[in-house]
Write an enzyme that holds these catalytic residues in place. Structure first.
Site, PDB file in Angstrom:
ATOM      1  N   GLU A   9      52.732   7.312  11.067  1.00  0.00           N
ATOM      2  CA  GLU A   9      54.029   7.732  11.625  1.00  0.00           C
ATOM      3  C   GLU A   9      54.399   9.498  11.361  1.00  0.00           C
ATOM      4  OE1 GLU A   9      57.158   5.229  10.471  1.00  0.00           O
ATOM      5  OE2 GLU A   9      56.843   3.977  11.914  1.00  0.00           O
ATOM      6  N   GLU A  18      41.942  -7.288  -2.905  1.00  0.00           N
ATOM      7  CA  GLU A  18      42.708  -6.728  -3.976  1.00  0.00           C
ATOM      8  C   GLU A  18      42.396  -6.975  -5.634  1.00  0.00           C
ATOM      9  OE1 GLU A  18      46.487  -9.252  -5.239  1.00  0.00           O
ATOM     10  OE2 GLU A  18      46.566  -8.580  -3.020  1.00  0.00           O
TER      11      GLU A  18
END
Length: 300
Positions: free
Chosen positions: A85, A116
């Site tokens: 953004e 992960e």
């Protein structure tokens, strides 16, 4: 591993929601809302650390550095979202703020849980994106102990980068590694262990602060107007016009003409109006001050 997980505050069972499945819809959403109210207060307790992190990021930007987010699962997606953004909102190059998620781009839309658990993957991803000593690396993990993120931060430190941890558990393994530890304590989740809830909301709030405050410091905002917004669609073209109106008190018709002459750059349109100069001269003056509109307006 299970024993350590049970010690994490974000994994505790919330005594206020133990009968959640027996409640009517109205009470379920009320419980969610009541818990969410605690998030902003938890983040408030970390403002000093957030400020330190912003100062590191601004120093990095001023010296040609970049900001990287590393995370897995929800945490990684939030980092990717915040990074994505920045270009349309602040007119930055996509390389300035980058999000990296364990498992790669496909992990944005599907769970790749095993990724992960590999610290080596975090180290490899730091190498792939070329983190250097001028950069800031933020490791995001609600638990504060995700191996992928730990590996990324360790490698970033070896390369001389400044490091920041964002978790929701105080005294975490991540926090022990970094220059700045941000750990809003949101407490047990409504659904036990579902850290996409309060923990995710707290992380999003902090990420908003990191980039927004840094971009304000870098002159990407004038007053509270996002003057570097990129007019890439109809809505944003209208926003540019509104920004020009708000900044100069001109009419909508005049703002439309200024925006057209400025080729959609609100800063140029504002300078044209307030200083009575051409678009070419406005661009020149902005270049002289690194795009900082306030400095351009104050310069004689």
């Amino acid at each position: 591993m299970t024993e350590k997980l049970n010690e994490l505050l974000t994994e505790w069972r919330n005594p206020d929601t133990e009968n959640l499945d027996a409640l009517p819809t109205s009470e379920i959403v009320k419980k969610l809302n009541e818990e969410d109210k605690k998030v902003a207060l938890a983040v408030e307790q970390e403002l000093e650390s957030v400020t330190k992190a912003v100062d590191l990021i601004v120093e990095s930007f001023e010296n040609g550095g970049r900001l990287f987010y590393f995370g897995a699962g929800t945490s990684g997606r939030l980092g990717m979202l915040d990074a994505a953004e920045c270009p349309p909102t602040f007119g930055t190059e996509p390389s300035l703020v980058q999000g990296v998620i364990a498992g790669g781009m496909s992990a944005l839309v599907e769970a790749i849980e095993g990724a992960e658990d590999e610290p080596e993957l975090g180290r490899e991803d730091v190498e792939k994106v070329g983190v250097c000593a001028r950069d800031v690396v933020v490791g995001i993990a609600a638990s504060g102990r995700t191996p992928y993120v730990l590996g990324a931060l360790e490698e970033a430190r070896k390369r001389g980068a400044k490091t920041v941890a964002l978790s929701c558990n105080p005294g975490s393994a991540l926090g022990a590694l970094v220059d700045v530890d941000i750990a809003p304590v949101v407490g047990p989740e409504v659904v036990t262990g579902s850290t996409r809830l309060k923990a995710g909301t707290a992380q999003k709030m902090v990420l908003n602060m990191l980039t927004t405050a840094s971009m304000v410091r870098m002159g990407k905002v004038y007053g509270n107007l996002m003057v570097n917004v990129q007019a890439t669609n109809g809505k944003l073209e209208e926003r540019v016009k509104k920004i020009i109106v708000d900044a100069t008190d001109c009419t909508y018709a005049e703002a439309t003409e200024l925006a057209e002459q400025a080729q959609g750059d609100a800063r140029v349109g504002i300078l044209m109006k307030l200083k009575g100069i051409s678009a070419e001269e406005a661009c020149k003056q902005l270049d002289q001050v690194g795009g900082r509109i306030r400095e351009a307006l104050e310069k004689k």
